[in-house]
Scaffold this active site. Structure first.
Site, PDB file in Angstrom:
ATOM      1  N   HIS A  67       0.777  -1.088  -0.085  1.00  0.00           N
ATOM      2  CA  HIS A  67      -0.102  -0.106   0.054  1.00  0.00           C
ATOM      3  C   HIS A  67       0.773   1.165   0.258  1.00  0.00           C
ATOM      4  CE1 HIS A  67      -3.826  -1.867   0.636  1.00  0.00           C
ATOM      5  NE2 HIS A  67      -3.224  -2.966   1.634  1.00  0.00           N
ATOM      6  N   CYS A  96       0.383   2.707  -4.713  1.00  0.00           N
ATOM      7  CA  CYS A  96      -0.253   3.863  -4.951  1.00  0.00           C
ATOM      8  C   CYS A  96       0.611   5.065  -4.436  1.00  0.00           C
ATOM      9  CB  CYS A  96      -1.542   4.020  -4.210  1.00  0.00           C
ATOM     10  SG  CYS A  96      -2.806   2.838  -4.428  1.00  0.00           S
TER      11      CYS A  96
END
Length: 445
Positions: free
Chosen positions: A259, A308
């Site tokens: 993440h 991301c």
């Protein structure tokens, strides 16, 4: 052997083949009586490929009676393959303690040496997740053995091998090549973060990314090291410890999958470790710069970040920009660099002072590839893996034999757009001033 034990071996078949040392495992299983002396002879046949012999070993173990699974777990545990024991046996006592900064394998043999690999908690669901906040996958129903995939399958792309080495082009002698001809062609190090301590959702599909990357770089001729679900402290310790592993390699690839979040400093972003700790991408890169790892000066270092870089999900149904609009935007930019930057020498009073000793730049020979642009999300399919790693493996497999790495990343972005439309990758060069050919499957004697 019980069905649940047979299924555990099937589900972890690729990891068993890729991560274990054949001679060590054969010796341990022979000592435990799983195989007789006559039965282990095929596994010692040097005329057969090492990987094929390991595949046969793990296909034979389920046929060796009800005690074979327990002996397999004991052999793996005794030889330090604790992640595999955890993957095979959810009731193992090893789940109570995590390995602390596992060291590199020292076993001899092929380049199939992997560290701290575990394709944990394989979960599936349909649809596509955003890497930032994917929907938690539903519980997986019990599988019927006949519905399980063939554990011996390999990724469905073929790595085209090189037939000749590329040479420095005399017509473009100012752009030379990095040397990649030896048996130590390169090292791939994968840091994947899948499961988090009550802070993030489980990242389904990452097991597919890891499997594809391992297969791709093994076929190219790289040694592959893989670490999964390390804490922030373990990650930093492992980065520092890699100096003993990567020095001497002709090229180094570092893949980080987790993440990610838009960083406070603008030029980089943060990634999440398994304990919730945040680490910036710049911190990862800095471990390999010329100051911290001087032995890698002149060695190409390629960083690939699958995460991301923000929460922006913007996309267009169709393009409305015209050539004129693009020209108008370009016209608002500066007309060019100052005269000194265009080649004219600066005046004497602007020259830097003389230094008492030679100096060199901290960053060079670094290529940084991001799966998305700053501020935007990176998408991931829960079954097939992240969009970016999917197309990267396809492009590298098909074109690494005749394209240098920068060209490959250009083709990756083109393929990413052709296949998925809404995601844009990016590449930065930090003193990466030569061309890097990987020459898959080709090495000098």
């Amino acid at each position: 052997m019980q069905d649940e034990h047979r299924k555990a071996i099937q589900n972890n078949f690729i990891s068993l083949v890729e991560q274990t040392d054949l001679d060590v495992m054969v010796s341990s299983l022979y000592e435990k009586g799983v195989f007789s002396e006559r039965m282990i002879e095929p596994y010692k046949d040097m005329n057969k490929d090492t990987r094929d012999r390991k595949r046969q070993l793990y296909m034979d173990i389920p046929r060796r009676g009800p005690l074979a699974f327990g002996h397999l777990l004991d052999a793996l545990s005794e030889n330090g393959y604790w992640d595999l024991v955890r993957d095979l046996d959810p009731r193992s006592s090893l789940h109570a303690r995590r390995p602390r900064n596992p060291g590199p394998s020292t076993s001899a043999g092929s380049n199939e040496k992997f560290l701290s690999i575990s394709d944990e908690k394989k979960k599936t669901k349909t649809g596509t997740d955003i890497n930032k906040n994917p929907v938690p996958p539903p519980p997986r129903p019990p599988a019927d053995p006949k519905d399980l995939p063939d554990p011996t399958t390999i990724p469905d792309f073929h790595v085209v091998k090189s037939t000749k080495f590329f040479e420095d082009n005399d017509c473009e002698s100012e752009i030379q090549l990095y040397r990649t001809r030896g048996r130590r062609r390169g090292v791939l190090v994968v840091f994947s973060y899948v499961d988090f301590d009550n802070l993030e959702t489980y990242r389904s599909g990452v097991d597919a990314d890891c499997k594809n990357l391992k297969y791709l770089f093994n076929e190219i001729g790289f040694r592959v090291l893989s670490y999964q679900d390390l804490t922030k402290k373990e990650t930093l310790e492992t980065l520092r410890g890699l100096k003993e592993v990567v020095v001497g390699a002709e090229s180094v690839f570092i893949v980080v999958s987790s993440h990610g979040y838009e960083g406070p400093r603008g030029y980089d972003n943060d990634l999440r470790c398994s304990d919730g700790g945040l680490l910036s991408t710049r911190d990862v890169i800095d471990h390999f710069n010329n100051k911290n790892m001087p032995a890698l000066r002149g060695v190409p270092k390629v960083f690939i970040f699958q995460l991301c870089r923000g929460s922006n999900e913007d996309s267009l149904w169709s393009s409305t920009a015209t050539d004129g609009a693009r020209d108008a935007r370009d016209a608002g930019c500066a007309t060019g660099p100052p005269r000194a930057a265009r080649g004219a020498p600066p005046p004497p009073h602007m020259l830097p002072p003389l230094e008492p000793s030679p100096r060199d730049r901290v960053y060079s020979d670094i290529l940084i590839a991001h799966s998305t642009v700053p501020g935007s999300v990176a998408y991931r399919d829960a079954a097939a893996g992240s969009w970016y790693i999917q197309v990267l493996c396809e492009v590298f497999a098909a074109r690494a034999h005749d394209c240098h790495v920068e060209h490959l990343f250009t083709l990756v972005d083109k393929r990413l757009h052709d296949a998925f439309r809404v995601q844009t990758s990016s590449v930065d060069r930090w003193g990466f001033n030569r061309r890097l050919y990987l020459h898959p499957g080709l090495a000098e004697p």
